[in-house]
Design a protein around this motif. Structure first.
Motif, mmCIF file in Angstrom:
data_model
loop_
_atom_site.group_PDB
_atom_site.id
_atom_site.type_symbol
_atom_site.label_atom_id
_atom_site.label_comp_id
_atom_site.label_asym_id
_atom_site.label_seq_id
_atom_site.Cartn_x
_atom_site.Cartn_y
_atom_site.Cartn_z
ATOM 1 N N ALA A 86 -8.950 -4.362 -6.211
ATOM 2 C CA ALA A 86 -7.748 -3.559 -5.982
ATOM 3 C C ALA A 86 -7.036 -3.401 -7.322
ATOM 4 N N ALA A 87 -6.913 -2.184 -7.805
ATOM 5 C CA ALA A 87 -6.312 -1.939 -9.109
ATOM 6 C C ALA A 87 -5.643 -0.575 -9.132
ATOM 7 N N GLU A 88 -4.772 -0.370 -10.110
ATOM 8 C CA GLU A 88 -4.121 0.927 -10.263
ATOM 9 C C GLU A 88 -5.032 1.919 -10.964
ATOM 10 N N THR A 89 -5.850 1.433 -11.899
ATOM 11 C CA THR A 89 -6.797 2.300 -12.603
ATOM 12 C C THR A 89 -8.170 1.639 -12.618
ATOM 13 N N TYR A 90 -9.198 2.471 -12.768
ATOM 14 C CA TYR A 90 -10.582 2.003 -12.740
ATOM 15 C C TYR A 90 -11.369 2.619 -13.895
ATOM 16 N N GLY A 91 -12.491 1.980 -14.233
ATOM 17 C CA GLY A 91 -13.365 2.498 -15.266
ATOM 18 C C GLY A 91 -14.521 3.281 -14.677
#
Length: 230
Positions: free
Chosen positions: A142-147
């Motif tokens: 769960a994150a605000e941005t992803y790679g």
């Protein structure tokens, strides 16, 4: 932090970040990142943060992008830091070297892009519901941005859903990964002393071992599928 990574070392004094701010930006995707790891990357000449008069490290946005690239190369390609350093030094010199074990520098730089949730779903051709299910099944954090790696995972989940394989069916993948991680943890335990540099070296060794485990895993899965297809 969306956009393509930029490699110059820290320049200018605008928007300089402290260690805590850098950790807040990057730990959602790289939970293994610690102050000791940041100091180790500086020791290994992979990033050169500015210093205040009092000696505190200050990181530019370019430094943060560079750290993101280093950590992504470790995680996604299991490359040792000396190889990463040589690759980035070549880019700093204006060259466009091929990425060891991958395609080329241009392709990898695109991989440094950061995706917000909406952008991730769109890039993967998925739905927000599928992303939520992937997070619930611990297949994505769960994150605000992803790679870029998250885009690949979500695209695979879209394809698997097309044949009836749902994220909840893959909880065993996470469990297997945790068992393999425990094997690596035990293997590097003797080399993890109290010294911060030793811990950082042990973490690098863990990523190398993870690459070997991945090779074995892929080989076993392919062999098993080939046998079933006969």
């Amino acid at each position: 932090m969306p956009g393509t990574a930029v490699f110059p070392h820290a320049s200018g004094q605008a928007q300089l970040l402290g260690i805590g701010q850098v950790l807040a930006l990057l730990q959602p995707e790289f939970p293994e990142l610690t102050p000791s790891k940041l100091r180790f990357l500086e020791e290994q000449r992979l990033v050169s943060p500015a210093r205040t008069a009092a000696g505190y490290r200050k990181f530019s946005r370019a430094d943060v992008d560079r750290i993101t690239v280093v950590l992504s190369m470790q995680r996604d390609h299991y490359l040792p830091l000396k190889v990463i350093r040589a690759h980035l030094e070549a880019i700093d010199a204006g060259e466009t070297p091929a990425l060891p074990g991958a395609t080329d520098a241009t392709t990898f730089l695109a991989g440094a892009r950061r995706f917000r949730r909406d952008e991730l779903v769109q890039a993967a051709g998925a739905t927000h519901a599928l992303l939520d299910e992937a997070v619930s099944a611990s297949l994505l954090a769960a994150a605000e941005t992803y790679g870029e790696e998250a885009v690949g995972v979500l695209r695979s989940l879209v394809a698997l859903r097309g044949v009836g394989i749902e994220p909840r069916h893959l909880r065993g993948v996470r469990a297997a990964a945790e068992r393999e991680a425990a094997l690596v943890e035990r293997a590097i335990a003797p080399s993890r002393r109290s010294d911060a540099a030793d811990k950082a070296r042990a973490a690098e060794r863990a990523l190398e071992l993870a690459g070997h485990l991945e090779n074995v895993h892929v080989s076993v899965v392919r062999a098993t599928i080939a046998r079933l297809a006969r």
